[in-house]
Design an enzyme around this catalytic site. Structure first.
Site, PDB file in Angstrom:
ATOM      1  N   LYS A  17       0.663  -1.176  -0.353  1.00 35.11           N
ATOM      2  CA  LYS A  17       0.211   0.464  -0.146  1.00 35.11           C
ATOM      3  C   LYS A  17       0.910   1.246   0.033  1.00 35.11           C
ATOM      4  CE  LYS A  17      -2.349  -0.981   3.665  1.00 35.11           C
ATOM      5  NZ  LYS A  17      -1.497  -2.624   3.881  1.00 35.11           N
ATOM      6  N   ARG A  92     -10.256   0.356   8.823  1.00 32.89           N
ATOM      7  CA  ARG A  92      -9.545  -0.387   8.659  1.00 32.89           C
ATOM      8  C   ARG A  92     -10.155  -1.708  10.057  1.00 32.89           C
ATOM      9  NH1 ARG A  92      -3.604   0.370   8.216  1.00 32.89           N
ATOM     10  NH2 ARG A  92      -2.550  -1.691   8.684  1.00 32.89           N
ATOM     11  N   ARG A 126      11.856  -5.998   5.002  1.00 35.97           N
ATOM     12  CA  ARG A 126      11.535  -4.441   4.500  1.00 35.97           C
ATOM     13  C   ARG A 126      12.638  -3.941   5.243  1.00 35.97           C
ATOM     14  NH1 ARG A 126       5.661  -2.527   5.088  1.00 35.97           N
ATOM     15  NH2 ARG A 126       5.524  -3.711   6.892  1.00 35.97           N
ATOM     16  N   ARG A 159      11.691  -1.003  10.806  1.00 39.08           N
ATOM     17  CA  ARG A 159      10.211  -0.629  11.405  1.00 39.08           C
ATOM     18  C   ARG A 159       9.935  -1.604  13.003  1.00 39.08           C
ATOM     19  NH1 ARG A 159       5.042  -0.226   8.143  1.00 39.08           N
ATOM     20  NH2 ARG A 159       3.971  -0.497   9.750  1.00 39.08           N
ATOM     21  N   ARG A 170      -0.246  -8.828  13.530  1.00 44.39           N
ATOM     22  CA  ARG A 170      -0.738  -7.451  12.476  1.00 44.39           C
ATOM     23  C   ARG A 170      -1.870  -8.505  11.728  1.00 44.39           C
ATOM     24  NH1 ARG A 170       5.300  -5.066  11.074  1.00 44.39           N
ATOM     25  NH2 ARG A 170       3.455  -3.907   9.345  1.00 44.39           N
TER      26      ARG A 170
HETATM   27  P1  AMP Z   1       0.418   0.172   8.537  1.00 49.27           P
HETATM   28  O1  AMP Z   1       1.779   1.290   8.465  1.00 49.27           O
HETATM   29  O2  AMP Z   1      -0.658   0.809   7.447  1.00 49.27           O
HETATM   30  O3  AMP Z   1       1.838  -1.002   8.166  1.00 49.27           O
HETATM   31  O4  AMP Z   1       0.227   0.511  10.039  1.00 49.27           O
HETATM   32  C1  AMP Z   1       0.941   0.443  11.150  1.00 49.27           C
HETATM   33  C2  AMP Z   1       0.311   0.632  12.885  1.00 49.27           C
HETATM   34  O5  AMP Z   1      -0.513   1.707  12.912  1.00 49.27           O
HETATM   35  C3  AMP Z   1      -0.712  -0.912  12.494  1.00 49.27           C
HETATM   36  O6  AMP Z   1      -0.310  -1.768  13.178  1.00 49.27           O
HETATM   37  C4  AMP Z   1      -2.129  -0.725  14.244  1.00 49.27           C
HETATM   38  O7  AMP Z   1      -1.068  -0.563  15.205  1.00 49.27           O
HETATM   39  C5  AMP Z   1      -1.403   0.921  13.424  1.00 49.27           C
HETATM   40  N1  AMP Z   1      -2.642   1.429  12.506  1.00 49.27           N
HETATM   41  C6  AMP Z   1      -2.816   2.092  11.269  1.00 49.27           C
HETATM   42  N2  AMP Z   1      -3.780   2.620  10.964  1.00 49.27           N
HETATM   43  C7  AMP Z   1      -4.526   2.086  11.619  1.00 49.27           C
HETATM   44  C8  AMP Z   1      -6.212   1.906  11.258  1.00 49.27           C
HETATM   45  N3  AMP Z   1      -6.550   2.563  10.795  1.00 49.27           N
HETATM   46  N4  AMP Z   1      -6.401   1.886  12.718  1.00 49.27           N
HETATM   47  C9  AMP Z   1      -6.119   1.283  13.837  1.00 49.27           C
HETATM   48  N5  AMP Z   1      -4.631   1.494  13.612  1.00 49.27           N
HETATM   49  C10 AMP Z   1      -4.499   1.443  12.634  1.00 49.27           C
END
Ligand code: AMP
Length: 213
Positions: A17, A92, A126, A159, A170
């Site tokens: 994404k 999400r 990554r 990360r 996740r």
């Molecule tokens: P990402 O970078 O999209 O993989 O997001 C990293 C982390 O941020 C996720 O594992 C969640 O803990 C949090 N996160 C990201 N987007 C959301 C969302 N829309 N709602 C709740 N938590 C989120």
């Protein structure tokens, strides 16, 4: 010329994404809003919500909807009406999607489809450049010099939530909470499925064929 498109990217962690969105905004006038990136920025800046947010990120769980929804709505309200927007990582879960529906009409929900096997390989390898945000992968797209960005020679970072235990959580969170959104947007007739187990440039080519930005 921007067409005021409202796009969301759906897909498992590691489905591409962020990579695809970052490349698309180089070619078009689109605002890329990534909730994960916003949360990581809050942690880096040690902002008022950082402790609370960190407790969810490190477990691979979703940050509560009240925090996330308000943050996203504020960000969107600050974007000029005419601009196209890609929401990456939001919504999400179904409650977030229903909330989003009250003020944001989704034109395309792009579902980046990928197998769990590839997800695990992608996430575990990554590395990101903190300066230019370029994303590398030890297994597929290694930098020329290990751990160093090809472009600006910064030290690449991993990360903290890209570790095996958090990745497992996740993925579970994704299947429990986010996967139902595929049907949610299918029912709204705006879902587009894209194979994302291929090179990101190919994914972008396929998206460009489908959407005239
Ligand atoms: P990402 O970078 O999209 O993989 O997001 C990293 C982390 O941020 C996720 O594992 C969640 O803990 C949090 N996160 C990201 N987007 C959301 C969302 N829309 N709602 C709740 N938590 C989120």
């Amino acid at each position: 010329m921007s067409k005021n498109l409202k796009i969301i990217f759906l897909g498992a962690p590691g489905s591409g994404k962020g990579t695809v969105a970052e490349k698309l905004i180089k070619d078009y006038d689109i605002v890329h809003l990534s909730t994960g990136a916003i949360f990581r920025e809050e942690l880096t800046n040690n902002g008022p919500l950082s402790e609370k947010i960190n407790s969810y990120l490190e477990k691979g769980e979703l940050v509560p909807d009240d925090i996330t929804n308000e943050l996203v709505k504020n960000k969107i309200n600050n974007i000029h009406d005419n601009r196209s927007i890609i929401l990456d990582g939001y919504p999400r879960n179904v409650d977030q999607a229903k909330f989003l529906d009250t003020f944001f009409k989704v034109d395309y929900a792009i579902y980046l489809k990928i197998s769990d096997e590839v997800v695990i390989k992608r996430i575990s390898g990554r590395m990101t450049c903190p300066t230019c945000n370029k994303i590398y992968n030890e297994h597929f797209k290694a930098p020329k010099e290990p751990g160093i960005c090809d472009i600006d020679k910064s030290l690449l970072v991993k990360r903290s939530d890209d570790n095996p235990e958090t990745i497992k959580n996740r993925l579970k969170t994704y299947y429990d909470s986010t996967f139902p959104l595929i049907d949610f947007y299918k029912n709204k007739n705006c879902l587009v499925e894209m194979d994302s187990g291929i090179e990101s440039d190919e994914v972008i080519k396929n998206i460009k064929e489908l959407i005239s930005f």
